[in-house]
Write a protein that holds these residues in place. Structure first.
Motif, PDB file in Angstrom:
ATOM      1  N   GLU A  14       1.023  -1.145  -0.156  1.00 57.27           N
ATOM      2  CA  GLU A  14       0.006   0.277   0.015  1.00 57.27           C
ATOM      3  C   GLU A  14       1.482   1.369  -0.063  1.00 57.27           C
ATOM      4  OE1 GLU A  14      -4.824  -0.920   2.226  1.00 57.27           O
ATOM      5  OE2 GLU A  14      -2.327  -1.599   3.239  1.00 57.27           O
ATOM      6  N   CYS A  15       0.133   2.342  -0.426  1.00 62.27           N
ATOM      7  CA  CYS A  15       1.098   3.645  -0.339  1.00 62.27           C
ATOM      8  C   CYS A  15       0.112   4.864   0.279  1.00 62.27           C
ATOM      9  CB  CYS A  15       1.443   3.652  -2.097  1.00 62.27           C
ATOM     10  SG  CYS A  15       2.564   2.614  -2.049  1.00 62.27           S
ATOM     11  N   LEU A  16       0.792   5.882   0.790  1.00 64.75           N
ATOM     12  CA  LEU A  16      -0.282   6.652   1.237  1.00 64.75           C
ATOM     13  C   LEU A  16       0.433   7.956   1.452  1.00 64.75           C
ATOM     14  CD1 LEU A  16      -2.603   7.958   2.233  1.00 64.75           C
ATOM     15  CD2 LEU A  16      -2.487   6.769   4.601  1.00 64.75           C
ATOM     16  N   PHE A  17       0.264   9.264   0.772  1.00 64.55           N
ATOM     17  CA  PHE A  17       1.328  10.289   0.933  1.00 64.55           C
ATOM     18  C   PHE A  17       0.828  11.413   0.665  1.00 64.55           C
ATOM     19  CE2 PHE A  17       1.526   9.233  -3.233  1.00 64.55           C
ATOM     20  CZ  PHE A  17       1.411  10.306  -3.943  1.00 64.55           C
ATOM     21  N   LEU A  75      -8.831  11.886   5.928  1.00 63.21           N
ATOM     22  CA  LEU A  75      -7.833  10.937   6.480  1.00 63.21           C
ATOM     23  C   LEU A  75      -8.073   9.569   5.194  1.00 63.21           C
ATOM     24  CD1 LEU A  75      -6.456   9.412   8.947  1.00 63.21           C
ATOM     25  CD2 LEU A  75      -8.824   8.512   9.887  1.00 63.21           C
ATOM     26  N   GLY A  76      -5.919  10.035   5.047  1.00 60.61           N
ATOM     27  CA  GLY A  76      -6.307   8.953   4.639  1.00 60.61           C
ATOM     28  C   GLY A  76      -5.524   7.412   5.550  1.00 60.61           C
ATOM     29  N   CYS A  77      -5.705   6.581   4.796  1.00 61.34           N
ATOM     30  CA  CYS A  77      -5.506   5.376   6.026  1.00 61.34           C
ATOM     31  C   CYS A  77      -5.356   4.230   5.359  1.00 61.34           C
ATOM     32  CB  CYS A  77      -6.600   5.077   6.954  1.00 61.34           C
ATOM     33  SG  CYS A  77      -6.502   4.125   8.521  1.00 61.34           S
ATOM     34  N   ILE A  78      -4.076   3.479   5.907  1.00 60.68           N
ATOM     35  CA  ILE A  78      -3.861   2.132   4.979  1.00 60.68           C
ATOM     36  C   ILE A  78      -3.297   1.353   6.343  1.00 60.68           C
ATOM     37  CG2 ILE A  78      -2.862   3.150   2.993  1.00 60.68           C
ATOM     38  CD1 ILE A  78       0.170   2.486   3.860  1.00 60.68           C
ATOM     39  N   GLY A  79      -3.910  -0.177   5.696  1.00 62.65           N
ATOM     40  CA  GLY A  79      -3.376  -1.667   6.770  1.00 62.65           C
ATOM     41  C   GLY A  79      -3.863  -1.964   6.615  1.00 62.65           C
ATOM     42  N   GLU A  80      -4.469  -2.951   7.848  1.00 61.39           N
ATOM     43  CA  GLU A  80      -5.088  -4.691   7.422  1.00 61.39           C
ATOM     44  C   GLU A  80      -6.812  -3.447   7.084  1.00 61.39           C
ATOM     45  OE1 GLU A  80      -5.117  -7.610   7.667  1.00 61.39           O
ATOM     46  OE2 GLU A  80      -2.720  -7.208   8.171  1.00 61.39           O
ATOM     47  N   SER A  81      -6.885  -5.025   6.520  1.00 63.40           N
ATOM     48  CA  SER A  81      -8.977  -3.809   5.611  1.00 63.40           C
ATOM     49  C   SER A  81      -9.901  -3.567   6.931  1.00 63.40           C
ATOM     50  CB  SER A  81      -9.367  -5.464   4.753  1.00 63.40           C
ATOM     51  OG  SER A  81      -8.556  -4.361   3.366  1.00 63.40           O
ATOM     52  N   ARG A 117      -2.321  -1.064  24.015  1.00 64.49           N
ATOM     53  CA  ARG A 117      -2.147  -2.692  24.732  1.00 64.49           C
ATOM     54  C   ARG A 117      -2.817  -3.865  24.891  1.00 64.49           C
ATOM     55  NH1 ARG A 117       3.003  -0.937  27.057  1.00 64.49           N
ATOM     56  NH2 ARG A 117       3.754   0.564  27.167  1.00 64.49           N
ATOM     57  N   LYS A 118      -4.108  -3.178  24.272  1.00 66.20           N
ATOM     58  CA  LYS A 118      -5.250  -4.025  24.426  1.00 66.20           C
ATOM     59  C   LYS A 118      -5.825  -4.779  22.929  1.00 66.20           C
ATOM     60  CE  LYS A 118      -7.437  -0.601  27.517  1.00 66.20           C
ATOM     61  NZ  LYS A 118      -8.857   0.034  27.781  1.00 66.20           N
ATOM     62  N   ALA A 119      -6.073  -3.867  22.104  1.00 65.25           N
ATOM     63  CA  ALA A 119      -6.077  -4.999  20.953  1.00 65.25           C
ATOM     64  C   ALA A 119      -6.116  -3.807  20.231  1.00 65.25           C
ATOM     65  CB  ALA A 119      -7.314  -5.068  20.455  1.00 65.25           C
ATOM     66  N   PRO A 120      -4.480  -3.140  19.221  1.00 64.15           N
ATOM     67  CA  PRO A 120      -3.586  -2.549  18.640  1.00 64.15           C
ATOM     68  C   PRO A 120      -4.192  -2.250  16.937  1.00 64.15           C
ATOM     69  CG  PRO A 120      -1.857  -4.160  19.104  1.00 64.15           C
ATOM     70  CD  PRO A 120      -2.953  -4.168  20.070  1.00 64.15           C
ATOM     71  N   TYR A 121      -4.528  -1.165  16.852  1.00 71.76           N
ATOM     72  CA  TYR A 121      -5.189  -1.258  14.712  1.00 71.76           C
ATOM     73  C   TYR A 121      -4.010  -0.967  14.739  1.00 71.76           C
ATOM     74  CZ  TYR A 121      -9.646   0.265  17.318  1.00 71.76           C
ATOM     75  OH  TYR A 121     -11.007   0.790  18.073  1.00 71.76           O
ATOM     76  N   GLN A 122      -4.732  -1.774  13.864  1.00 68.44           N
ATOM     77  CA  GLN A 122      -2.905  -2.330  12.694  1.00 68.44           C
ATOM     78  C   GLN A 122      -3.555  -1.531  11.304  1.00 68.44           C
ATOM     79  OE1 GLN A 122       0.233  -3.878  13.162  1.00 68.44           O
ATOM     80  NE2 GLN A 122      -1.154  -4.749  15.046  1.00 68.44           N
ATOM     81  N   VAL A 123      -3.218   0.270  11.953  1.00 68.79           N
ATOM     82  CA  VAL A 123      -3.651   1.505  11.150  1.00 68.79           C
ATOM     83  C   VAL A 123      -2.032   2.086  10.435  1.00 68.79           C
ATOM     84  CG1 VAL A 123      -5.846   0.281  10.724  1.00 68.79           C
ATOM     85  CG2 VAL A 123      -4.776   2.231  12.180  1.00 68.79           C
ATOM     86  N   GLN A 174       3.262   7.146   4.161  1.00 62.71           N
ATOM     87  CA  GLN A 174       3.647   6.091   4.515  1.00 62.71           C
ATOM     88  C   GLN A 174       3.403   4.541   3.666  1.00 62.71           C
ATOM     89  OE1 GLN A 174       2.835   5.172   8.193  1.00 62.71           O
ATOM     90  NE2 GLN A 174       2.314   6.644   9.407  1.00 62.71           N
ATOM     91  N   GLY A 175       3.920   3.427   4.242  1.00 65.00           N
ATOM     92  CA  GLY A 175       3.361   2.586   3.902  1.00 65.00           C
ATOM     93  C   GLY A 175       4.677   2.368   2.794  1.00 65.00           C
ATOM     94  N   PHE A 176       4.859   1.008   1.608  1.00 64.69           N
ATOM     95  CA  PHE A 176       6.320   0.883   0.685  1.00 64.69           C
ATOM     96  C   PHE A 176       7.185   1.951  -0.044  1.00 64.69           C
ATOM     97  CE2 PHE A 176       4.373  -3.442   1.978  1.00 64.69           C
ATOM     98  CZ  PHE A 176       6.011  -4.224   2.687  1.00 64.69           C
ATOM     99  N   GLY A 177       5.535   2.771  -0.419  1.00 63.20           N
ATOM    100  CA  GLY A 177       5.952   3.511  -1.573  1.00 63.20           C
ATOM    101  C   GLY A 177       6.634   4.903  -0.536  1.00 63.20           C
ATOM    102  N   ALA A 178       7.401   4.878   0.503  1.00 64.93           N
ATOM    103  CA  ALA A 178       7.027   5.535   1.505  1.00 64.93           C
ATOM    104  C   ALA A 178       8.842   5.810   1.087  1.00 64.93           C
ATOM    105  CB  ALA A 178       7.133   5.894   2.493  1.00 64.93           C
TER     106      ALA A 178
END
Length: 207
Positions: free
Chosen positions: A2-5, A44-50, A93-99, A131-135
């Motif tokens: 994913e790519c976000l900038f 809000l641009g957001c990448i990560g687990e769908s 520390r509970k259930a982190p968001y992968q974003v 953010q992401g691999f494009g960075a």
């Protein structure tokens, strides 16, 4: 992959994200909009687990709408970014968001601004970021071509250079991108791009 900038120009801020939804080695969708309009003047641009990406973006958007409804005034972009960071830190520390996110907004008093947020609740105000691999490919282009007083046309030329670089150099690069802008007139879609477009082509607005 994913790519976000995004970056801040002369009276506006841009956020760019790919539109691919992938699962393992399968491309499930190429029209996914990863940039949420939080309100009339925030993106809000957001990448990560769908699942995390969709749920967390909607969670922030609805809570900002609730704040506006209860208090009669919207959050500033800085306050919205701080609220988002606090929610990430609480969940860490509970259930982190992968974003990973880029938040852009326009405030009457301070003008356009851009914030970088990641999954471990890092928050930083920036003029440009990715953010992401494009960075790995975009940040060097920002160092060379970015200017604080860029107009919209110059900004889109820089976006085209970034997309071209990703499409040329990154393995399994995303096929399509969406570009959104926020300025004194509000947050809106500005253009769409494909990875095979030449960076020298003139830009065209999408109505």
């Amino acid at each position: 992959m994913e790519c976000l900038f995004g970056f801040v120009g002369d009276g506006f801020a841009l956020v760019v994200a790919d539109t691919c939804a992938n699962q393992s080695i399968v491309v499930q969708k190429t029209t996914e909009d990863k940039i949420t309009c939080l309100d009339s003047h925030k993106l809000l641009g957001c990448i990560g687990e769908s699942g995390d990406r969709v749920q967390f973006s909607n969670f922030i958007q609805k809570n900002m709408n609730l704040y506006h409804f209860r208090n009669g005034i919207p959050l500033s972009t800085s306050a919205a970014a701080s609220f988002t960071r606090c929610e990430l830190a609480t969940a860490l520390r509970k259930a982190p968001y992968q974003v990973n996110m880029m938040m852009a907004g326009y405030d009457k008093r301070t003008g356009p601004c851009l914030f970088y947020l990641d999954y471990i609740a890092t928050l930083q105000k920036l003029n440009k970021g990715a953010q992401g691999f494009g960075a790995y490919f975009i940040l060097s282009l920002f160092d060379k071509y970015y200017q604080k007083n860029m107009n919209v046309e110059e900004a889109l030329q820089l976006v085209d250079k970034c997309i071209w670089e990703i499409g040329t150099r990154m393995v399994a690069s995303p096929a399509n991108y969406v570009i959104k802008i926020v300025d004194r007139n509000g947050a809106r879609l500005l253009a769409r791009r494909g990875r095979n477009m030449s960076p020298n082509l003139p830009y065209a607005k999408i109505s």
